[in-house]
Design a protein around this motif. Sequence first.
Motif, short mmCIF file in Angstrom:
data_model
loop_
_atom_site.label_atom_id
_atom_site.label_comp_id
_atom_site.label_asym_id
_atom_site.label_seq_id
_atom_site.Cartn_x
_atom_site.Cartn_y
_atom_site.Cartn_z
N GLU A 1 30.50 14.63 35.71
CA GLU A 1 30.97 15.54 36.62
C GLU A 1 30.30 15.77 37.94
O GLU A 1 28.89 15.89 37.97
N VAL A 2 31.02 15.67 39.03
CA VAL A 2 30.43 16.25 40.22
C VAL A 2 30.07 17.51 40.40
O VAL A 2 30.91 18.52 40.17
N ASN A 3 28.81 17.94 40.67
CA ASN A 3 28.56 19.43 40.90
C ASN A 3 28.16 19.76 42.30
O ASN A 3 28.00 20.88 42.61
N THR A 4 27.65 18.70 43.16
CA THR A 4 27.14 19.03 44.41
C THR A 4 27.53 18.01 45.31
O THR A 4 27.35 16.67 45.01
N VAL A 5 28.06 18.18 46.56
CA VAL A 5 28.28 17.33 47.50
C VAL A 5 27.59 17.89 48.99
O VAL A 5 27.82 18.98 49.33
N LYS A 6 26.62 17.01 49.34
CA LYS A 6 25.65 17.57 50.64
C LYS A 6 25.78 16.69 51.65
O LYS A 6 25.09 15.50 51.47
N GLU A 7 26.00 17.01 52.39
CA GLU A 7 25.97 16.16 53.83
C GLU A 7 24.50 16.24 54.53
O GLU A 7 24.35 17.26 54.85
N THR A 8 23.98 15.29 54.79
CA THR A 8 22.51 15.18 55.45
C THR A 8 22.51 14.03 56.55
O THR A 8 23.73 13.21 56.51
N PRO A 9 21.65 14.22 57.40
CA PRO A 9 21.64 13.26 58.55
C PRO A 9 21.44 11.95 57.94
O PRO A 9 22.04 10.68 58.62
N ALA A 10 20.79 11.72 56.67
CA ALA A 10 20.40 10.48 56.11
C ALA A 10 21.25 9.98 55.40
O ALA A 10 21.68 8.72 55.38
N ALA A 11 22.18 10.82 54.58
CA ALA A 11 22.91 10.29 53.64
C ALA A 11 23.97 11.33 53.17
O ALA A 11 23.70 12.86 53.33
N THR A 12 25.24 10.96 52.51
CA THR A 12 26.03 11.98 51.68
C THR A 12 25.47 11.85 50.53
O THR A 12 25.60 10.82 49.67
N VAL A 13 24.96 12.97 49.93
CA VAL A 13 24.38 12.99 48.52
C VAL A 13 25.41 13.74 47.55
O VAL A 13 25.82 14.86 47.69
N VAL A 14 25.84 12.91 46.65
CA VAL A 14 26.59 13.25 45.60
C VAL A 14 25.62 13.71 44.11
O VAL A 14 25.39 12.74 43.73
N GLY A 15 25.62 14.96 43.72
CA GLY A 15 25.07 15.16 42.62
C GLY A 15 25.91 15.28 41.29
O GLY A 15 27.14 15.79 41.55
N VAL A 16 25.56 14.82 40.30
CA VAL A 16 26.19 14.57 39.13
C VAL A 16 25.51 15.31 37.95
O VAL A 16 24.24 15.38 37.99
N ASP A 17 26.19 15.41 36.76
CA ASP A 17 25.37 16.03 35.69
C ASP A 17 24.81 14.93 34.59
O ASP A 17 24.18 15.11 33.83
N ALA A 18 25.03 13.46 34.97
CA ALA A 18 24.24 12.54 34.17
C ALA A 18 23.12 12.33 35.03
O ALA A 18 22.95 12.66 36.25
N SER A 19 22.09 11.66 34.41
CA SER A 19 20.82 11.46 35.00
C SER A 19 20.22 10.11 34.31
O SER A 19 20.93 9.56 33.83
N LEU A 20 18.98 10.05 34.84
CA LEU A 20 18.23 8.80 34.39
C LEU A 20 18.01 9.13 32.82
O LEU A 20 17.70 8.20 32.04
N ALA A 21 17.97 10.21 32.45
CA ALA A 21 17.90 10.53 30.87
C ALA A 21 19.28 9.91 30.12
O ALA A 21 19.19 9.68 29.02
N THR A 22 20.34 9.96 30.95
CA THR A 22 21.55 9.58 30.23
C THR A 22 21.59 8.12 30.51
O THR A 22 22.07 7.21 29.54
N LEU A 23 21.19 7.70 31.55
CA LEU A 23 21.21 6.16 31.78
C LEU A 23 20.04 5.62 32.73
O LEU A 23 20.05 5.90 33.58
N ILE A 24 19.04 4.93 32.15
CA ILE A 24 17.73 4.85 32.66
C ILE A 24 17.72 3.51 33.47
O ILE A 24 16.88 3.25 34.11
N ARG A 25 18.82 2.43 33.23
CA ARG A 25 18.58 1.21 33.71
C ARG A 25 18.33 1.06 35.25
O ARG A 25 17.66 0.39 35.70
N PRO A 26 19.24 1.78 35.94
CA PRO A 26 19.29 1.78 37.32
C PRO A 26 17.48 2.08 37.88
O PRO A 26 17.10 1.29 38.67
N ALA A 27 17.02 3.06 37.26
CA ALA A 27 15.70 3.44 37.48
C ALA A 27 14.69 2.36 37.03
O ALA A 27 13.49 2.09 37.69
#
Length: 434
Positions: free
Chosen positions: A310-336
Amino acid sequence: MASWGAACIETEPLLAADTVVSPMSHDSPPVRRLADWDHERLEAVAAEHGTPLYVVDLDRVAENYERFAAAFPDAHVMYAAKAHTGQAVLSKLLETGADIECAAWGELQRAIDAGADPNTLQYTAVNPPDRDLDRAVELAAEHPGLTITGGARDTFDRLEERGYNGRVAIRINPGIGTGHHEKVATGKDAKFGIPYDEVPEVAADVRERFDLVGLHAHAGSGVLHDDLDDHCRAIGKVADMGREVIADGAELDFVDFGGGFGVPYREDVEPLDMEIVGEKVREAVGDLDAQVKLEPGRYVVADAECILTEVNTVKETPAATVVGVDASLATLIRPAMFGSYHPIRNVTAPEREAEPVSVGGPCCTSADVFCTDRPLARPERTDLLAIGNAGAYGYELANQFHSQPRPAEVAFEGGETRVVRERETLADVTRMER
């Protein structure tokens, strides 16, 4: 010398006589994309069970195994348990007709708990700890059909020290590594297997002390079109060694070429045509007077599971639009860990206009990112996102970083939905502490 197809028919059937395998659906595509999942069903299970949540489709697991087995009708196809050891997955595959290959003692026990006959199991450990080797030897004493694979001279010496003289296989290092990342190119990593040129000498020694029944090799993981020729070249080298060892007097039951065949994680990559792959492998093997074994893992389970978050945060920044979710590298570590690409889809509103976003979790590290500047139907807070191709090494590598309890896992099978793994609590995370 007989062809390997004929040899395997003479030695042992692919399936036990009383095994019933359901016919594979003609509607089963060679790869399942995130858009193919039933979005309403995904939203319903997320609402009921919370997020992050693993969702595995057991029917898809069976379809993938059956498609692979159909491409190699004369081979003995075993499922490589390390890709996903969930009891529901193992039980489904045993029901479908698969045998199980295990890379650790815990996997042996999980396969047995799921209903596997220990006499059908193959234990292919790397640098097995003493306690694991002790348990494997004890298990083989009661179930002499168990095969223990050694990838170092030390492993065979340690087996002899334990009084073991049963079925063994020799793991070969073919010197050719393939796959999606250098960390999975095991065929050229010195950690894995006896150096190729030393195998005849080791085989002669092992035959004096044990019942040498097979050779084993695994070139790598996630093999797709660009790696297929190298993968078949590794298979050809292992087959050549099989013929040499047989010519030296060994009576091998099998030569195991491992797994490694991949599925496309990126949407613009086409899946392997397994009929063509089967032809290429048969050509690479050639005539071989022993059973051919293959061990698909990723191919069977990767696209059969997704993660809901689930999305919990949407943050607009000059560098990127950051979308925060409740999954993490503890949930799925393969990208990291591997820099792996996993498809992501906005389940709540896939029709929204796409915009480039970076999706990341709550862990306090820059590695906790699932994608960067990727076009995605514009996420809003409380939207449900799905992360695809999570079935292979997804839950297997889940962890408790930041004291995050591991997620629940829900299974689809037919029209039924059931929880096959409960969500951990913080009490579970700290249970063993003193």
